[in-house]
Motif scaffolding. Structure first.
Motif, mmCIF file in Angstrom:
data_model
loop_
_atom_site.group_PDB
_atom_site.id
_atom_site.type_symbol
_atom_site.label_atom_id
_atom_site.label_comp_id
_atom_site.label_asym_id
_atom_site.label_seq_id
_atom_site.Cartn_x
_atom_site.Cartn_y
_atom_site.Cartn_z
ATOM 1 N N LEU A 36 32.145 36.600 42.309
ATOM 2 C CA LEU A 36 33.358 35.933 41.840
ATOM 3 C C LEU A 36 34.403 36.921 41.325
ATOM 4 O O LEU A 36 35.563 36.888 41.752
ATOM 5 C CB LEU A 36 33.005 34.937 40.735
ATOM 6 C CG LEU A 36 32.476 33.580 41.198
ATOM 7 C CD1 LEU A 36 31.940 32.783 40.019
ATOM 8 C CD2 LEU A 36 33.563 32.789 41.914
ATOM 9 N N ILE A 37 34.004 37.800 40.423
ATOM 10 C CA ILE A 37 34.984 38.678 39.778
ATOM 11 C C ILE A 37 35.614 39.642 40.777
ATOM 12 O O ILE A 37 36.844 39.761 40.871
ATOM 13 C CB ILE A 37 34.338 39.446 38.612
ATOM 14 C CG1 ILE A 37 33.908 38.461 37.517
ATOM 15 C CG2 ILE A 37 35.315 40.472 38.035
ATOM 16 C CD1 ILE A 37 33.107 39.093 36.392
ATOM 17 N N THR A 38 34.779 40.339 41.543
ATOM 18 C CA THR A 38 35.325 41.295 42.513
ATOM 19 C C THR A 38 36.108 40.580 43.613
ATOM 20 O O THR A 38 37.148 41.066 44.061
ATOM 21 C CB THR A 38 34.203 42.140 43.142
ATOM 22 O OG1 THR A 38 33.241 41.272 43.771
ATOM 23 C CG2 THR A 38 33.503 42.970 42.092
ATOM 24 N N GLY A 39 35.617 39.415 44.029
ATOM 25 C CA GLY A 39 36.309 38.668 45.075
ATOM 26 C C GLY A 39 37.639 38.117 44.611
ATOM 27 O O GLY A 39 38.650 38.214 45.315
ATOM 28 N N LEU A 40 37.653 37.531 43.422
ATOM 29 C CA LEU A 40 38.894 36.978 42.886
ATOM 30 C C LEU A 40 39.934 38.068 42.658
ATOM 31 O O LEU A 40 41.120 37.891 42.970
ATOM 32 C CB LEU A 40 38.607 36.232 41.578
ATOM 33 C CG LEU A 40 37.826 34.920 41.701
ATOM 34 C CD1 LEU A 40 37.385 34.429 40.328
ATOM 35 C CD2 LEU A 40 38.649 33.855 42.407
ATOM 36 N N GLU A 41 39.497 39.194 42.120
ATOM 37 C CA GLU A 41 40.439 40.283 41.862
ATOM 38 C C GLU A 41 40.992 40.861 43.164
ATOM 39 O O GLU A 41 42.180 41.179 43.253
ATOM 40 C CB GLU A 41 39.759 41.372 41.033
ATOM 41 C CG GLU A 41 39.496 40.947 39.591
ATOM 42 C CD GLU A 41 38.820 42.029 38.770
ATOM 43 O OE1 GLU A 41 38.423 43.063 39.353
ATOM 44 O OE2 GLU A 41 38.680 41.839 37.547
ATOM 45 N N SER A 42 40.143 40.985 44.174
ATOM 46 C CA SER A 42 40.618 41.517 45.459
ATOM 47 C C SER A 42 41.577 40.551 46.142
ATOM 48 O O SER A 42 42.429 40.970 46.928
ATOM 49 C CB SER A 42 39.431 41.808 46.383
ATOM 50 O OG SER A 42 38.756 40.610 46.732
ATOM 51 N N ASN A 43 41.461 39.255 45.819
ATOM 52 C CA ASN A 43 42.370 38.251 46.380
ATOM 53 C C ASN A 43 43.601 38.035 45.502
ATOM 54 O O ASN A 43 44.413 37.154 45.781
ATOM 55 C CB ASN A 43 41.640 36.914 46.567
ATOM 56 C CG ASN A 43 40.596 36.971 47.666
ATOM 57 O OD1 ASN A 43 40.662 37.813 48.561
ATOM 58 N ND2 ASN A 43 39.615 36.077 47.608
#
Length: 240
Positions: free
Chosen positions: A189-196
């Motif tokens: 969630l965290i890495t994915g949300l930040e990358s998006n």
């Protein structure tokens, strides 16, 4: 076991754009067909039912007859095998019809891992309105088990297709049923949300993660270091 044929006149599937159906039926699914999964191979009856469903798919009356004469007579494991084989062949809309019929069986118990598998196939085929439909089914299910691995697989798919809203709803559902997220959940969630570019939701999830694992969240830093090293390697390789 029920003998009545499946009827989709009132199904939410029919309220969705027909153009999506045409895309699926006209595409060459054999090029993207997934390999057989390990485990129980489909029985002869299941394989014959898959073939019959595909042949009858263009005519609703013929399709109802196949459900009545073949699918509804299958054993539980064979019904699930038919569903998974249709997913493997990217027969998305047929798989959805089969799943809706399975949900009416007395023995049906919702499995997050199966939802994750179906949503992954639908998203891969670009059928995002059906992804939302299945996600609404999942949220309405009762008696969901704490399938952490299934939830993580679903989160990974939703994040990878930039379906932030659905990913956050999935995260809330986890907490609602008492399925505590682990390091993998937070990392996805965290890495994915930040990358998006979703800094707001990412900050909120990061706060939740800190409640479980402390302020530093070392497992996130390890992931970032690996990604940075891979990026440096790719950049260096481009100059060789």
């Amino acid at each position: 076991m029920r003998s009545s044929a499946i009827t989709f006149l009132s199904s939410p599937l029919l309220s969705l754009p027909a153009s999506r159906c045409m895309i699926v039926s006209m595409s060459d699914r054999s090029k993207n067909r997934r390999p057989l999964q390990k485990g129980r191979n489909p029985s002869t009856e299941a394989i014959q039912t898959v073939q019959a469903l595909k042949r009858a798919n263009k005519d609703q009356r013929s399709l109802d007859q196949v459900f009545h004469s073949k699918f509804n007579r299958l054993l539980k494991l064979d019904m699930v095998a038919v569903l998974r084989e249709l997913l493997r062949q990217n027969e998305c809309l047929l798989a959805l019809k089969v799943f809706e019929d399975i949900r009416k069986e007395y023995w049906y118990k919702p499995q997050v891992s199966l939802y994750a598998e179906m949503i992954t196939v639908l998203a891969t085929n670009g059928l995002f309105e059906y992804v939302e439909l299945l996600h609404s089914y999942l949220k309405a299910e009762r008696g969901l088990n704490h399938e952490l691995e299934g939830f993580n697989a679903l989160l990974k798919t939703l994040i990878s297709f930039n379906l932030t809203k659905l990913a956050m709803e999935c995260y809330y559902l986890m907490k609602e049923i008492g399925c505590e997220p682990d390091k993998t959940s937070f990392k996805i969630l965290i890495t994915g949300l930040e990358s998006n570019g979703e800094t707001g939701p990412s900050a909120m999830v990061r706060q939740d993660a800190q409640m479980y694992y402390g302020e530093c969240l070392e497992f996130l830093e390890e992931e970032e270091e690996i990604m940075d090293k891979e990026k440096e390697y790719k950049i260096a390789g481009s100059f060789e």
